[in-house]
Write a protein that holds these residues in place. Structure first.
Motif, PDB file in Angstrom:
ATOM      1  N   ASN A 267      11.117   3.783 -10.470  1.00 10.11           N
ATOM      2  CA  ASN A 267      10.031   3.295  -9.622  1.00 10.11           C
ATOM      3  C   ASN A 267       9.936   1.777  -9.582  1.00 10.11           C
ATOM      4  O   ASN A 267       9.132   1.232  -8.811  1.00 10.11           O
ATOM      5  CB  ASN A 267       8.695   3.875 -10.086  1.00 10.11           C
ATOM      6  N   GLU A 268      10.716   1.099 -10.382  1.00  9.49           N
ATOM      7  CA  GLU A 268      10.742  -0.364 -10.324  1.00  9.49           C
ATOM      8  C   GLU A 268      11.571  -0.861  -9.144  1.00  9.49           C
ATOM      9  O   GLU A 268      11.661  -2.062  -8.913  1.00  9.49           O
ATOM     10  CB  GLU A 268      11.317  -0.931 -11.632  1.00  9.49           C
ATOM     11  N   TYR A 269      12.201   0.071  -8.430  1.00 10.54           N
ATOM     12  CA  TYR A 269      12.939  -0.265  -7.209  1.00 10.54           C
ATOM     13  C   TYR A 269      12.257   0.400  -6.032  1.00 10.54           C
ATOM     14  O   TYR A 269      11.920   1.590  -6.078  1.00 10.54           O
ATOM     15  CB  TYR A 269      14.389   0.222  -7.298  1.00 10.54           C
ATOM     16  N   ALA A 270      12.043  -0.369  -4.963  1.00 11.81           N
ATOM     17  CA  ALA A 270      11.457   0.190  -3.740  1.00 11.81           C
ATOM     18  C   ALA A 270      12.295  -0.248  -2.553  1.00 11.81           C
ATOM     19  O   ALA A 270      12.800  -1.377  -2.513  1.00 11.81           O
ATOM     20  CB  ALA A 270      10.018  -0.272  -3.568  1.00 11.81           C
TER      21      ALA A 270
ATOM     22  N   GLY B 125       0.796  -1.223   0.000  1.00  7.18           N
ATOM     23  CA  GLY B 125       0.000   0.000   0.000  1.00  7.18           C
ATOM     24  C   GLY B 125       0.827   1.271   0.000  1.00  7.18           C
ATOM     25  O   GLY B 125       0.308   2.354  -0.290  1.00  7.18           O
ATOM     26  N   LEU B 126       2.117   1.136   0.313  1.00  2.00           N
ATOM     27  CA  LEU B 126       3.008   2.304   0.275  1.00  2.00           C
ATOM     28  C   LEU B 126       3.410   2.672  -1.144  1.00  2.00           C
ATOM     29  O   LEU B 126       3.911   3.772  -1.383  1.00  2.00           O
ATOM     30  CB  LEU B 126       4.289   2.007   1.069  1.00  2.00           C
ATOM     31  N   LEU B 127       3.228   1.742  -2.088  1.00  2.00           N
ATOM     32  CA  LEU B 127       3.845   1.850  -3.404  1.00  2.00           C
ATOM     33  C   LEU B 127       2.794   2.044  -4.490  1.00  2.00           C
ATOM     34  O   LEU B 127       1.716   1.446  -4.427  1.00  2.00           O
ATOM     35  CB  LEU B 127       4.663   0.586  -3.691  1.00  2.00           C
ATOM     36  N   PRO B 128       3.103   2.836  -5.525  1.00  2.00           N
ATOM     37  CA  PRO B 128       2.120   3.065  -6.593  1.00  2.00           C
ATOM     38  C   PRO B 128       1.848   1.814  -7.427  1.00  2.00           C
ATOM     39  O   PRO B 128       0.725   1.608  -7.887  1.00  2.00           O
ATOM     40  CB  PRO B 128       2.766   4.178  -7.437  1.00  2.00           C
ATOM     41  N   THR B 129       2.863   0.981  -7.627  1.00  2.00           N
ATOM     42  CA  THR B 129       2.721  -0.267  -8.365  1.00  2.00           C
ATOM     43  C   THR B 129       3.657  -1.301  -7.739  1.00  2.00           C
ATOM     44  O   THR B 129       4.536  -0.951  -6.949  1.00  2.00           O
ATOM     45  CB  THR B 129       3.094  -0.113  -9.858  1.00  2.00           C
ATOM     46  N   ARG B 130       3.501  -2.559  -8.117  1.00  2.00           N
ATOM     47  CA  ARG B 130       4.419  -3.586  -7.631  1.00  2.00           C
ATOM     48  C   ARG B 130       5.797  -3.370  -8.255  1.00  2.00           C
ATOM     49  O   ARG B 130       5.938  -3.428  -9.473  1.00  2.00           O
ATOM     50  CB  ARG B 130       3.919  -4.984  -7.998  1.00  2.00           C
ATOM     51  N   PRO B 131       6.824  -3.106  -7.449  1.00  2.00           N
ATOM     52  CA  PRO B 131       8.167  -2.888  -8.022  1.00  2.00           C
ATOM     53  C   PRO B 131       8.795  -4.202  -8.445  1.00  2.00           C
ATOM     54  O   PRO B 131       8.462  -5.274  -7.936  1.00  2.00           O
ATOM     55  CB  PRO B 131       8.942  -2.267  -6.862  1.00  2.00           C
ATOM     56  N   ARG B 132       9.723  -4.116  -9.371  1.00  2.00           N
ATOM     57  CA  ARG B 132      10.453  -5.309  -9.803  1.00  2.00           C
ATOM     58  C   ARG B 132      11.398  -5.786  -8.702  1.00  2.00           C
ATOM     59  O   ARG B 132      11.566  -6.989  -8.508  1.00  2.00           O
ATOM     60  CB  ARG B 132      11.237  -5.001 -11.081  1.00  2.00           C
ATOM     61  N   LEU B 133      12.036  -4.851  -8.011  1.00  2.28           N
ATOM     62  CA  LEU B 133      12.868  -5.173  -6.855  1.00  2.28           C
ATOM     63  C   LEU B 133      12.283  -4.487  -5.635  1.00  2.28           C
ATOM     64  O   LEU B 133      12.186  -3.256  -5.588  1.00  2.28           O
ATOM     65  CB  LEU B 133      14.313  -4.702  -7.048  1.00  2.28           C
TER      66      LEU B 133
END
Length: 405
Positions: free
Chosen positions: A319-322, A19-27
């Motif tokens: 954004n693919e990294y969180a 829920g913290l993230l706009p999309t599911r990150p790759r990493l």
């Protein structure tokens, strides 16, 4: 003040993290502020299990030797070896002795066995990766395993006339492994062989072998398995990274330790990008290796600063990294007692439950222009969370008390 930040605080589970993230990150990276505490590793296991089962993550990468990690991956994907043997040979830094790491590997194998029974394809199997280089703060491995592994692969699948060297030449230039792993070389650059004529020749040959691997990709991708090709690429970047690291171990300039710390995280970043290319992955390591800001450490010759693996990967993936850091209140068996109330950890410690997921940028906004004080660690093995990092962290997992394992 706790009332002011309540909207940033959530119950601990995978849904709260996502829920913290706009999309599911790759990493998706989870940091830890100290090593070796099974309470924190058990929490990691719980969170990663949920993310695998609910969000489809299919690789778990941890701060351990990338070459040794192949032993673990073989076990969890195909059952090769025994759990006891894998825990002994598949981890660096002593991580194999951890009960929580053992449980992680056992569960990963069980997940894949269940996957087979359910008829899920091989592409859905859970994978393991070490993403650290084959090195410790006190020494670095010989590049023998990586160089010979790459050469063996190319010898099998590429015209012999294209090979830049023979296995015998590599063996002669490498010499005995103990001359590469001499722990005295970390404090005394003159003990390092990293700038010898043999080492210089090996660096050129490693570069040529990797260039050949890249140049033959269209052929190799159709004649060998993708798994074998990916492993050869791991051998190549590890060989080059180790030889580069050894070169700078022999350096006598004031920037020596800064270079070495930076090169270690650069190797980590290359391994993480390779993992990301395979599909969605979960990552676990010390906060300082995964943060987006520069890392720093006080060493024997003074402070050093360098860009972390997380900063390097974030620059590539966006954004693919969180990154979700872990912060904590107490480790009383290590002399880390209740945090001062004017620190970030002290503020969070006042909350009633044992652990939380916190929206870091939202917390930074709630705290306003004057952030809490930066907690001073009373123990060298615990790195406190810098409140200045809140805006550039996606979240924080806060653990109130870490009892002795």
């Amino acid at each position: 003040m706790a009332t002011d930040i309540k909207d940033a605080v959530h119950a601990f589970d995978a849904a709260a993290v996502m829920g913290l993230l706009p999309t599911r990150p790759r990493l998706l990276a989870l940091g830890e502020p100290t090593h070796g505490e099974d309470t924190l590793l058990d929490m990691r296991n719980e969170l990663f299990r949920q993310l695998v089962e609910q969000e489809g993550y299919r690789t778990i990468a941890i701060e351990s030797d990338c070459m040794m990690g192949l032993v673990v991956d073989d076990y969890v994907t195909s059952g090769k070896g025994t759990l006891d043997d894998v825990m002994e040979r598949g981890f660096s830094h002593g991580w194999g002795a951890s009960a929580a790491n053992r449980e992680l590997v056992r569960w990963m194998r069980d997940f894949n066995v269940r996957a087979d029974n359910d008829g899920r394809p091989a592409s859905e199997r859970l994978r393991f990766a070490g993403f650290d280089g084959p090195l410790e703060i006190t020494a670095a491995a010989s590049s023998r395993q990586a160089l010979t592994g790459l050469h063996d692969y190319l010898s099998t699948w590429v015209d012999a006339d294209l090979l830049p060297t023979t296995a015998e030449t590599l063996d002669r230039l490498l010499g005995t492994d103990d001359r590469w792993t001499d722990p005295a070389a970390m404090m005394d650059p003159s003990r390092s062989v990293g700038q010898s004529a043999d080492a210089g020749r090996l660096r050129l040959l490693a570069d040529d072998l990797v260039a050949l691997l890249d140049a033959q990709t269209p052929h190799l991708i159709t004649t060998t398995s993708r798994e074998d090709l990916d492993r050869a690429r791991l051998y190549g970047r590890t060989a080059i990274g180790l030889l580069r690291y050894h070169h700078w171990m022999a350096d006598t300039s004031p920037a020596r330790m800064t270079r070495l710390c930076a090169l270690r995280d650069l190797m980590m970043s290359h391994n993480l990008l390779a993992v990301a290319a395979r599909g969605p992955a979960l990552v676990h390591a010390q906060n300082s290796h995964l943060q987006r800001e520069k890392s720093s450490m006080q060493m024997w010759q003074g402070p050093v600063e360098w860009w972390s693996a997380g900063a390097l990967v974030s620059a590539q993936l966006g954004n693919e990294y969180a990154f979700v850091a872990t912060a904590l209140g107490t480790i009383r068996h290590q002399g880390v007692d209740t945090p001062p109330p004017d620190t970030l950890e002290g503020l969070l410690y006042e909350l009633p439950d044992d652990r939380y997921v916190i929206n870091a940028p939202q917390l930074a906004t709630a705290l306003g222009a004057t952030p809490p004080a930066h907690r001073v660690s009373p123990w060298f093995g615990y790195a406190t969370f810098d409140p200045a990092h809140l805006p550039d962290s996606d979240g924080i997992v806060f653990v109130k008390d870490v009892p002795q394992s």
